[in-house]
Scaffold this motif. Sequence first.
Motif, mmCIF file in Angstrom:
data_model
loop_
_atom_site.group_PDB
_atom_site.id
_atom_site.type_symbol
_atom_site.label_atom_id
_atom_site.label_comp_id
_atom_site.label_asym_id
_atom_site.label_seq_id
_atom_site.Cartn_x
_atom_site.Cartn_y
_atom_site.Cartn_z
ATOM 1 N N VAL A 113 0.834 -1.205 0.000
ATOM 2 C CA VAL A 113 0.000 0.000 0.000
ATOM 3 C C VAL A 113 0.868 1.254 0.000
ATOM 4 C CG1 VAL A 113 -1.634 1.331 1.386
ATOM 5 C CG2 VAL A 113 -2.064 -1.085 0.947
ATOM 6 N N GLN A 114 1.974 1.241 0.742
ATOM 7 C CA GLN A 114 2.882 2.395 0.736
ATOM 8 C C GLN A 114 3.431 2.636 -0.676
ATOM 9 O OE1 GLN A 114 5.711 1.299 3.752
ATOM 10 N NE2 GLN A 114 4.506 2.208 5.412
ATOM 11 N N ASP A 115 3.762 1.546 -1.367
ATOM 12 C CA ASP A 115 4.240 1.677 -2.752
ATOM 13 C C ASP A 115 3.143 2.260 -3.646
ATOM 14 O OD1 ASP A 115 6.694 0.622 -2.065
ATOM 15 O OD2 ASP A 115 6.254 -1.397 -2.839
ATOM 16 N N TRP A 116 1.911 1.803 -3.447
ATOM 17 C CA TRP A 116 0.800 2.279 -4.268
ATOM 18 C C TRP A 116 0.501 3.753 -4.014
ATOM 19 C CZ3 TRP A 116 -3.039 -2.385 -3.584
ATOM 20 C CH2 TRP A 116 -2.553 -3.478 -4.305
ATOM 21 N N VAL A 117 0.664 4.190 -2.769
ATOM 22 C CA VAL A 117 0.481 5.611 -2.462
ATOM 23 C C VAL A 117 1.581 6.412 -3.166
ATOM 24 C CG1 VAL A 117 0.544 7.351 -0.628
ATOM 25 C CG2 VAL A 117 -0.791 5.243 -0.304
ATOM 26 N N ALA A 118 2.815 5.906 -3.122
ATOM 27 C CA ALA A 118 3.934 6.595 -3.779
ATOM 28 C C ALA A 118 3.750 6.631 -5.302
ATOM 29 C CB ALA A 118 5.257 5.908 -3.433
ATOM 30 N N GLN A 119 3.110 5.589 -5.871
ATOM 31 C CA GLN A 119 2.874 5.519 -7.320
ATOM 32 C C GLN A 119 1.621 6.278 -7.746
ATOM 33 O OE1 GLN A 119 2.507 1.339 -8.175
ATOM 34 N NE2 GLN A 119 4.567 0.892 -7.449
ATOM 35 N N ASP A 120 0.907 6.862 -6.807
ATOM 36 C CA ASP A 120 -0.328 7.608 -7.066
ATOM 37 C C ASP A 120 -1.459 6.704 -7.562
ATOM 38 O OD1 ASP A 120 -1.780 10.021 -6.974
ATOM 39 O OD2 ASP A 120 -1.595 10.238 -9.142
ATOM 40 N N PHE A 121 -1.480 5.467 -7.040
ATOM 41 C CA PHE A 121 -2.621 4.588 -7.298
ATOM 42 C C PHE A 121 -3.640 4.760 -6.178
ATOM 43 C CE2 PHE A 121 -4.554 0.274 -6.736
ATOM 44 C CZ PHE A 121 -5.325 0.284 -7.875
ATOM 45 N N LEU A 122 -3.152 4.839 -4.939
ATOM 46 C CA LEU A 122 -4.010 5.064 -3.774
ATOM 47 C C LEU A 122 -3.605 6.355 -3.085
ATOM 48 C CD1 LEU A 122 -4.121 1.553 -2.039
ATOM 49 C CD2 LEU A 122 -5.808 2.536 -3.588
ATOM 50 N N SER A 123 -4.521 6.864 -2.267
ATOM 51 C CA SER A 123 -4.248 8.015 -1.401
ATOM 52 C C SER A 123 -4.780 7.684 -0.017
ATOM 53 C CB SER A 123 -4.953 9.273 -1.908
ATOM 54 O OG SER A 123 -4.474 9.647 -3.168
ATOM 55 N N ASN A 124 -4.184 8.312 0.991
ATOM 56 C CA ASN A 124 -4.682 8.130 2.348
ATOM 57 C C ASN A 124 -6.021 8.852 2.485
ATOM 58 O OD1 ASN A 124 -2.451 6.676 3.599
ATOM 59 N ND2 ASN A 124 -1.290 8.540 3.191
ATOM 60 N N ALA A 125 -6.975 8.176 3.113
ATOM 61 C CA ALA A 125 -8.283 8.792 3.363
ATOM 62 C C ALA A 125 -8.222 9.526 4.689
ATOM 63 C CB ALA A 125 -9.376 7.722 3.380
ATOM 64 N N PRO A 126 -9.042 10.563 4.855
ATOM 65 C CA PRO A 126 -8.974 11.369 6.078
ATOM 66 C C PRO A 126 -9.468 10.643 7.326
ATOM 67 C CG PRO A 126 -10.719 12.157 4.631
ATOM 68 C CD PRO A 126 -9.983 11.097 3.895
ATOM 69 N N ARG A 127 -10.304 9.632 7.193
ATOM 70 C CA ARG A 127 -10.867 8.960 8.360
ATOM 71 C C ARG A 127 -10.428 7.509 8.412
ATOM 72 N NH1 ARG A 127 -16.543 11.243 6.878
ATOM 73 N NH2 ARG A 127 -16.359 13.349 7.670
ATOM 74 N N SER A 128 -10.393 6.968 9.623
ATOM 75 C CA SER A 128 -10.109 5.550 9.773
ATOM 76 C C SER A 128 -11.432 4.810 9.975
ATOM 77 C CB SER A 128 -9.166 5.306 10.944
ATOM 78 O OG SER A 128 -9.775 5.710 12.143
ATOM 79 N N ARG A 129 -11.388 3.507 9.808
ATOM 80 C CA ARG A 129 -12.571 2.686 10.012
ATOM 81 C C ARG A 129 -12.120 1.432 10.758
ATOM 82 N NH1 ARG A 129 -14.808 1.566 4.672
ATOM 83 N NH2 ARG A 129 -13.562 -0.301 4.641
ATOM 84 N N ASP A 130 -12.833 1.074 11.785
ATOM 85 C CA ASP A 130 -12.492 -0.096 12.603
ATOM 86 C C ASP A 130 -11.055 0.001 13.110
ATOM 87 O OD1 ASP A 130 -15.030 -1.127 12.045
ATOM 88 O OD2 ASP A 130 -14.299 -2.179 10.255
ATOM 89 N N ASP A 131 -10.656 1.198 13.519
ATOM 90 C CA ASP A 131 -9.302 1.466 14.031
ATOM 91 C C ASP A 131 -8.203 1.136 13.017
ATOM 92 O OD1 ASP A 131 -10.259 2.401 16.491
ATOM 93 O OD2 ASP A 131 -10.382 0.351 17.285
ATOM 94 N N ALA A 132 -8.522 1.136 11.749
ATOM 95 C CA ALA A 132 -7.531 0.891 10.695
ATOM 96 C C ALA A 132 -7.546 2.072 9.735
ATOM 97 C CB ALA A 132 -7.870 -0.393 9.941
ATOM 98 N N PRO A 133 -6.377 2.471 9.249
ATOM 99 C CA PRO A 133 -6.353 3.566 8.267
ATOM 100 C C PRO A 133 -7.103 3.149 7.006
ATOM 101 C CG PRO A 133 -4.182 2.552 8.457
ATOM 102 C CD PRO A 133 -5.055 1.916 9.488
ATOM 103 N N THR A 134 -7.706 4.116 6.369
ATOM 104 C CA THR A 134 -8.438 3.833 5.139
ATOM 105 C C THR A 134 -7.738 4.488 3.955
ATOM 106 O OG1 THR A 134 -9.880 5.717 5.509
ATOM 107 C CG2 THR A 134 -10.684 3.582 6.256
ATOM 108 N N PHE A 135 -8.027 3.953 2.797
ATOM 109 C CA PHE A 135 -7.411 4.430 1.567
ATOM 110 C C PHE A 135 -8.490 4.650 0.520
ATOM 111 C CE2 PHE A 135 -4.402 1.922 3.899
ATOM 112 C CZ PHE A 135 -3.297 2.748 3.934
ATOM 113 N N VAL A 136 -8.234 5.604 -0.341
ATOM 114 C CA VAL A 136 -9.104 5.887 -1.480
ATOM 115 C C VAL A 136 -8.239 5.793 -2.733
ATOM 116 C CG1 VAL A 136 -10.689 7.405 -0.218
ATOM 117 C CG2 VAL A 136 -8.694 8.379 -1.355
#
Length: 172
Positions: A113-136
Amino acid sequence: MPVIELNLSDEVYLRWRDFMGSQQADRLVEAGLLGDWVALGFMNKINDYLKQGGPPGVETEDERRQRMEAEARRKLTKPQKRVLPMFDENETITLPEICRVLGIPLDQGRTLVQDWVAQDFLSNAPRSRDDAPTFVLSRSWQERNLAANRPSLHAPRRLHFAAKSKPGPNEG
């Protein structure tokens, strides 16, 4: 010698100027055929152009965008192709959900997921869900995914596992 004037878009004019700098154009000019060749070529193909809406190889901006988006989707890795449909059901997904779909441990998923964020496939979402970070999906991939999977950007999302609701007593 008669002269024909044409009104061209800036894009076609630039393509014509590029062509005029080619060896093919030089040979046609030397043979005195360039003007005749263009006019005869157009007249011989006019029926095809009318059927196709223009000469072959002329791509509208929308067709170009769709082609580029399809190319981008083809270049996705297998894990990305498995994660992409998850966004048809939810706007955000969590790391455990990604790991569950891919069948990988959390540590490996976190790195992916960190690689995908760096590649601009995913972005961090502003809210977490079930105490886990979310991604868009990143902004560019949101547009590609929506265009590919839901032609209308306003199409309601329907969960694949949601059963159709039964009509109420006052309905149908």
